[in-house]
Design an enzyme around this catalytic site. Structure first.
Site, PDB file in Angstrom:
ATOM      1  CB  CYS A  42      -0.901   0.007   1.227  1.00  0.00           C
ATOM      2  SG  CYS A  42      -2.056   1.411   1.255  1.00  0.00           S
ATOM      3  CG  ASP A  44      -0.675   4.076   5.270  1.00  0.00           C
ATOM      4  OD1 ASP A  44       0.236   4.558   5.977  1.00  0.00           O
ATOM      5  OD2 ASP A  44      -1.879   4.121   5.593  1.00  0.00           O
ATOM      6  NE  ARG A  46      -0.599   5.122   8.683  1.00  0.00           N
ATOM      7  CZ  ARG A  46      -1.885   4.988   9.012  1.00  0.00           C
ATOM      8  NH1 ARG A  46      -2.289   5.225  10.241  1.00  0.00           N
ATOM      9  NH2 ARG A  46      -2.771   4.613   8.105  1.00  0.00           N
ATOM     10  CG  HIS A  98      -1.707  -0.988   5.942  1.00  0.00           C
ATOM     11  ND1 HIS A  98      -2.270   0.012   6.700  1.00  0.00           N
ATOM     12  CD2 HIS A  98      -1.838  -0.598   4.652  1.00  0.00           C
ATOM     13  CE1 HIS A  98      -2.711   0.968   5.895  1.00  0.00           C
ATOM     14  NE2 HIS A  98      -2.464   0.632   4.645  1.00  0.00           N
ATOM     15  CB  CYS A 101      -5.876  -0.526   4.496  1.00  0.00           C
ATOM     16  SG  CYS A 101      -5.465   0.134   2.860  1.00  0.00           S
TER      17      CYS A 101
END
Ligand code: CO
Length: 210
Positions: A42, A44, A46, A98, A101
Site C-alpha cells: 500500500c 500508506d 506508515r 495493512h 488501511c
C-alpha cells in the site's frame, strides 16, 4: 530550514554513513540490481517496505498503490510484474496489506471520492464477494481488518490468474506468492497466505498453452 530541505540534508548524512560502513556500496549499487523479492504494498506512508523488513537497497523491487491492488488493466502493475518476473527473475512476490488501511475503509463507505472511486471499486468487488462473512462482524475495526485480509488474498489470486505468473510457474518453477498483512499497532507482519509455484487455481483462470 524548510521541511524538504531536511530531506536533502538527511540524504547527505545517509550517503556518508553508507560509505563509511562500506566504501564500495554505491559502486556495487550502480552496477546492477538482483532483488529476490517483488513487493506489492500500500502507498500508506506508515508501511515502508524496506524499513519493516530490514533489507538494504537492492534487495526488494517495490510497487505500491492504494490498498496494494493487483488490477489486470493496470499497465503500471503489469509492467512491474513482467519486469520483476522475466528480467529480474524474482523468487518471491509479496502482496502486503495493512490493518486499518484507509483505502479499504473508504471502499466500505458510500462516499464518492471522485476518480478514486474507480480504483476503490476493485475493493468493493472483493467486499461484494465476501459480503456475508464481512457483514456478520459487528465491530467496525474488525470488519475493516477482515476485508483487508480478504483483499490481500484476492490480490494474490489475481497474480496467479496472470499469464505472466502461470508461464513462469510452468517454465521456471517460480515465483512463490505470499500474502501478508502488516499491523500498524504492533509493527508485525502477519503471513496469511502462501501459494507455491504450480499451485492449481480455479480452472476457469488456468491457461494450458503457455
Ligand atoms: Co493502506
Amino acid at each position: 530550514m524548510k521541511s524538504y530541505e531536511k530531506l536533502l540534508l538527511e540524504n547527505k548524512a545517509w550517503a556518508a554513513e553508507k560509505l563509511l560502513d562500506d566504501p564500495k556500496f554505491f559502486q556495487r549499487m550502480a552496477s546492477d540490481q538482483t532483488p529476490e523479492f517483488l513487493w506489492i504494498g500500500c502507498s500508506d506512508s506508515r508501511v515502508p517496505a524496506e524499513d519493516i523488513t530490514g533489507v538494504q537497497p537492492g534487495e526488494i523491487f517495490v510497487h505500491r498503490n492504494i490498498a496494494n491492488m493487483v488490477v489486470h488493466t493496470d499497465l503500471n502493475l503489469l509492467s512491474v510484474l513482467e519486469y520483476a518476473v522475466n528480467v529480474l527473475k524474482v523468487k518471491h512476490i509479496i502482496v502486503c496489506g495493512h490493518y486499518g488501511c484507509g483505502g479499504v475503509k473508504a471502499a466500505m463507505t458510500r462516499h464518492s471520492l471522485g476518480i478514486i472511486n474507480k480504483w476503490l471499486r476493485n475493493i468493493k468487488d472483493v467486499y461484494r464477494i465476501h459480503r456475508s462473512e464481512i457483514n456478520e462482524i459487528d465491530d467496525n475495526e474488525q470488519r475493516t481488518n477482515r476485508l483487508v485480509e480478504l483483499n490481500v488474498m484476492e490480490q494474490v489470486m489475481n497474480l496467479a490468474k496472470t499469464s505472466i505468473v502461470q508461464s513462469a510457474w510452468s517454465k521456471n518453477q517460480r515465483p512463490h506468492l505470499h500474502g501478508w498483512v502488516y499491523g500498524l499497532k504492533d509493527g508485525i507482519l502477519n503471513p496469511i497466505m502462501s501459494m507455491p509455484p504450480g499451485t492449481h487455481i480455479d480452472e476457469i483462470y488456468e491457461y494450458d498453452d503457455l
